[in-house]
Design a protein around this motif. Structure first.
Motif, PDB file in Angstrom:
ATOM      1  N   LYS A   1       3.768   7.905  -2.106  1.00  0.00           N
ATOM      2  CA  LYS A   1       2.982   7.408  -0.973  1.00  0.00           C
ATOM      3  C   LYS A   1       2.411   6.032  -1.268  1.00  0.00           C
ATOM      4  O   LYS A   1       2.411   5.144  -0.398  1.00  0.00           O
ATOM      5  CB  LYS A   1       1.846   8.386  -0.656  1.00  0.00           C
ATOM      6  CG  LYS A   1       2.293   9.723  -0.096  1.00  0.00           C
ATOM      7  CD  LYS A   1       1.091  10.655   0.107  1.00  0.00           C
ATOM      8  CE  LYS A   1       1.501  12.002   0.630  1.00  0.00           C
ATOM      9  NZ  LYS A   1       0.348  12.928   0.768  1.00  0.00           N
ATOM     10  N   LEU A   2       1.921   5.835  -2.488  1.00  0.00           N
ATOM     11  CA  LEU A   2       1.321   4.557  -2.843  1.00  0.00           C
ATOM     12  C   LEU A   2       2.364   3.439  -2.886  1.00  0.00           C
ATOM     13  O   LEU A   2       2.097   2.307  -2.470  1.00  0.00           O
ATOM     14  CB  LEU A   2       0.617   4.678  -4.194  1.00  0.00           C
ATOM     15  CG  LEU A   2      -0.617   5.591  -4.194  1.00  0.00           C
ATOM     16  CD1 LEU A   2      -1.096   5.848  -5.621  1.00  0.00           C
ATOM     17  CD2 LEU A   2      -1.737   4.979  -3.365  1.00  0.00           C
ATOM     18  N   ILE A   3       3.563   3.741  -3.380  1.00  0.00           N
ATOM     19  CA  ILE A   3       4.631   2.734  -3.391  1.00  0.00           C
ATOM     20  C   ILE A   3       5.058   2.412  -1.960  1.00  0.00           C
ATOM     21  O   ILE A   3       5.291   1.249  -1.602  1.00  0.00           O
ATOM     22  CB  ILE A   3       5.832   3.226  -4.220  1.00  0.00           C
ATOM     23  CG1 ILE A   3       5.435   3.401  -5.688  1.00  0.00           C
ATOM     24  CG2 ILE A   3       7.001   2.242  -4.109  1.00  0.00           C
ATOM     25  CD1 ILE A   3       6.529   3.990  -6.566  1.00  0.00           C
ATOM     26  N   ALA A   4       5.119   3.445  -1.117  1.00  0.00           N
ATOM     27  CA  ALA A   4       5.534   3.242   0.279  1.00  0.00           C
ATOM     28  C   ALA A   4       4.547   2.372   1.043  1.00  0.00           C
ATOM     29  O   ALA A   4       4.939   1.628   1.956  1.00  0.00           O
ATOM     30  CB  ALA A   4       5.704   4.592   0.972  1.00  0.00           C
ATOM     31  N   THR A   5       3.252   2.440   0.693  1.00  0.00           N
ATOM     32  CA  THR A   5       2.261   1.623   1.402  1.00  0.00           C
ATOM     33  C   THR A   5       2.489   0.138   1.177  1.00  0.00           C
ATOM     34  O   THR A   5       1.981  -0.689   1.933  1.00  0.00           O
ATOM     35  CB  THR A   5       0.820   1.974   0.955  1.00  0.00           C
ATOM     36  OG1 THR A   5       0.678   1.705  -0.445  1.00  0.00           O
ATOM     37  CG2 THR A   5       0.501   3.430   1.243  1.00  0.00           C
ATOM     38  N   LYS A   6       3.253  -0.219   0.144  1.00  0.00           N
ATOM     39  CA  LYS A   6       3.570  -1.623  -0.124  1.00  0.00           C
ATOM     40  C   LYS A   6       4.832  -2.075   0.605  1.00  0.00           C
ATOM     41  O   LYS A   6       5.316  -3.184   0.384  1.00  0.00           O
ATOM     42  CB  LYS A   6       3.748  -1.836  -1.635  1.00  0.00           C
ATOM     43  CG  LYS A   6       2.539  -1.432  -2.465  1.00  0.00           C
ATOM     44  CD  LYS A   6       1.317  -2.256  -2.130  1.00  0.00           C
ATOM     45  CE  LYS A   6       0.136  -1.868  -3.007  1.00  0.00           C
ATOM     46  NZ  LYS A   6      -1.080  -2.655  -2.694  1.00  0.00           N
ATOM     47  N   GLY A   7       5.356  -1.201   1.447  1.00  0.00           N
ATOM     48  CA  GLY A   7       6.522  -1.565   2.249  1.00  0.00           C
ATOM     49  C   GLY A   7       7.858  -1.244   1.625  1.00  0.00           C
ATOM     50  O   GLY A   7       8.907  -1.593   2.181  1.00  0.00           O
ATOM     51  N   HIS A   8       7.849  -0.567   0.475  1.00  0.00           N
ATOM     52  CA  HIS A   8       9.099  -0.214  -0.182  1.00  0.00           C
ATOM     53  C   HIS A   8       9.627   1.116   0.360  1.00  0.00           C
ATOM     54  O   HIS A   8       8.866   1.964   0.824  1.00  0.00           O
ATOM     55  CB  HIS A   8       8.896  -0.116  -1.687  1.00  0.00           C
ATOM     56  CG  HIS A   8       8.415  -1.387  -2.322  1.00  0.00           C
ATOM     57  ND1 HIS A   8       9.145  -2.547  -2.306  1.00  0.00           N
ATOM     58  CD2 HIS A   8       7.254  -1.682  -2.971  1.00  0.00           C
ATOM     59  CE1 HIS A   8       8.481  -3.505  -2.929  1.00  0.00           C
ATOM     60  NE2 HIS A   8       7.315  -3.008  -3.328  1.00  0.00           N
ATOM     61  N   THR A   9      10.932   1.299   0.273  1.00  0.00           N
ATOM     62  CA  THR A   9      11.576   2.537   0.722  1.00  0.00           C
ATOM     63  C   THR A   9      11.542   3.572  -0.397  1.00  0.00           C
ATOM     64  O   THR A   9      11.859   3.269  -1.545  1.00  0.00           O
ATOM     65  CB  THR A   9      13.036   2.265   1.121  1.00  0.00           C
ATOM     66  OG1 THR A   9      13.056   1.335   2.214  1.00  0.00           O
ATOM     67  CG2 THR A   9      13.740   3.549   1.547  1.00  0.00           C
TER      68      THR A   9
END
Length: 483
Positions: free
Chosen positions: A55-63
């Motif tokens: 979830k935290l990685i996804a918040t940076k716009g990554h897939t």
């Protein structure tokens, strides 16, 4: 061969798009968005922190592609920003594994070997997934020894994410070459009672005699073969990684983090503690109403995890201790009617609540009436309790749990329930006394104060935790871009 959601990855990417993607990677664009696949071991204690990281990685716009089996994915809360990739577990490889058994929660401790054997059958569909989706990175778990060679062959970067703390990892595991080749010099119970030879500083993080004996006798269910040995698997997982990510932070155990990098010969990036957030989702009104009626910091919350094996004798000893301590308590326990002493629930009615089904642990621990946490010292549970500043009454059972308890006891943010070092026995009086010291008595003020201080400075410091995850994401971005 495996099922997946529609948006988990592109099934038919054209040659021109592939070419464009490679060109962007070679240009080392600093803002290039990544596709990160994550693949946790089949245990909720692993899947939850992997999901939090996702979830935290996804918040940076990554897939993000989160890989697991169908039943495990169904257990997890759905998040629109994450693509869940379902790889059916091949149960046919061994008739000792029930059809619906897809995690350590579903099998007895004696059958974990069969689960690992079935898990290894996912290597082919996993390889197909990587070929089709071409993620930039695969973040994998410590038992996934066959993931690194598949990823390397397909040009996918490799990060090992260990959900334990650094001290426990180092005491349990040695350098990868030692694990792979079976050269661990510790062969006896006595050997496990001292820190391993690769720890150069003094420490109290070691096993007691009864705990070391449990480690030596850990069941294998008759499943044999080097590939099913945890040390062998973990050694290869370390050796095949490019970076080691770990659920801890420098503010908590700096010397252990540094040592981990030295003995494994890899960069180690602390991810922070990935603390849980207390929400009101699925919280029964009767739980909150009962907690609301209690005095501030007076309630003892008791939870020994969903996968820990605790004997009937131990459950009864804890029950009598809770009865003797005189404090209000909320106990989440499996099969309560089977293990609890006769008449226990009637005798503590009004003062104690026993719940035999799932309870919202984070929401309970965050409540102002909770003043102590009786825990088995699983790292995830400890992080959750200290994220809300709750001091610990520690009852470690096996594996990494005694090591976590030793480290935290040394920090004086909790106290262990005294046990006979030879056989692990304990008395209900010692349970009651330990609970009262940590929660209510002046003698235990140091534990309450230190737990509150660690919440503010480390476990509950959102800025600190965010910085740790940001550092890991930046590493993935820079390495993929060739910087």
């Amino acid at each position: 061969m495996f099922k997946q959601k529609k948006k988990s990855f592109k099934e038919a990417e054209t040659a021109s798009l592939v070419s464009q993607r490679r060109d962007r990677q070679n240009m080392a664009e600093p803002n290039h968005k990544l596709h990160v696949a994550v693949f946790p071991w089949l245990a909720l204690g692993h899947m939850i922190p992997y999901l939090q990281l996702s979830k935290l990685i996804a918040t940076k716009g990554h897939t993000i592609s989160f890989i697991s089996t169908p039943r495990n994915i169904a257990r997890l809360p759905k998040t629109p920003s994450i693509n869940f990739v379902s790889l059916p577990l091949p149960h046919a490889v061994d008739n000792n594994l029930l059809e619906n058994a897809e995690s350590t929660t579903d099998v007895p401790e004696t059958h974990i070997g069969y689960l690992k054997k079935a898990f290894d059958g996912l290597s082919e569909p996993f390889s197909e997934f990587l070929q089709a989706s071409k993620p930039d990175w695969i973040v994998y778990d410590i038992l996934h020894y066959w993931v690194p060679p598949i990823a390397e062959k397909l040009g996918v970067r490799r990060a090992l994410f260990c959900t334990f703390n650094a001290a426990s990892i180092i005491v349990i595991n040695g350098p990868s070459s030692i694990m792979i080749n079976g050269r661990d010099p510790r062969k006896s119970v006595e050997d496990l009672m001292d820190p391993p030879p690769w720890v150069p500083f003094e420490t109290n993080v070691a096993y007691r005699p009864f705990e070391a004996r449990r480690i030596m006798e850990y069941p294998t269910a008759g499943v044999t073969g080097a590939e099913l040995n945890d040390s062998y698997r973990t050694g290869l997982a370390y050796a095949g990684s490019e970076v080691i990510a770990i659920r801890t932070c420098t503010e908590l155990e700096p010397e252990w983090i540094q040592l981990l990098g030295e003995i494994q010969g890899k960069p180690v990036i602390p991810l922070g503690l990935l603390p849980a957030k207390a929400t009101d989702d699925d919280v029964d009104d009767d739980i909150i109403e009962w907690l609301d009626r209690q005095r501030a910091k007076s309630v003892v919350y008791v939870a020994l995890g969903t996968e820990v094996t605790v004997s009937e004798e131990e459950i009864q000893g804890l029950a009598h201790g809770l009865e003797l301590c005189g404090l209000p308590f909320f106990w989440t326990i499996r099969k309560a009617s089977v293990f609890l002493p006769d008449g226990f629930e009637e005798r503590v009615k009004g003062r104690g609540v026993v719940r035999a089904e799932w309870a919202p642990q984070g929401r309970i621990l965050s409540h102002g009436s909770v003043g102590g946490f009786v825990t088995h010292c699983g790292w995830g549970s400890v992080v959750e309790g200290l994220s809300f500043g709750v001091p610990l009454i520690m009852f470690p059972c096996n594996l990494d749990q005694p090591l976590v308890a030793r480290m935290l006891a040394g920090m004086k943010i909790g106290q262990e329930i005294p046990r006979n070092e030879r056989d692990g026995s304990f008395t209900s009086v010692s349970v009651a006394e330990t609970i009262r010291v940590v929660v209510a008595e002046e003698e235990g003020k140091i534990y309450r104060d230190n737990a509150g201080s660690m919440q503010k400075k480390v476990f509950g410091d959102k800025r600190l935790q965010d910085q740790c995850v940001d550092s890991f994401i930046k590493f993935l971005e820079n390495q993929r871009a060739g910087m």
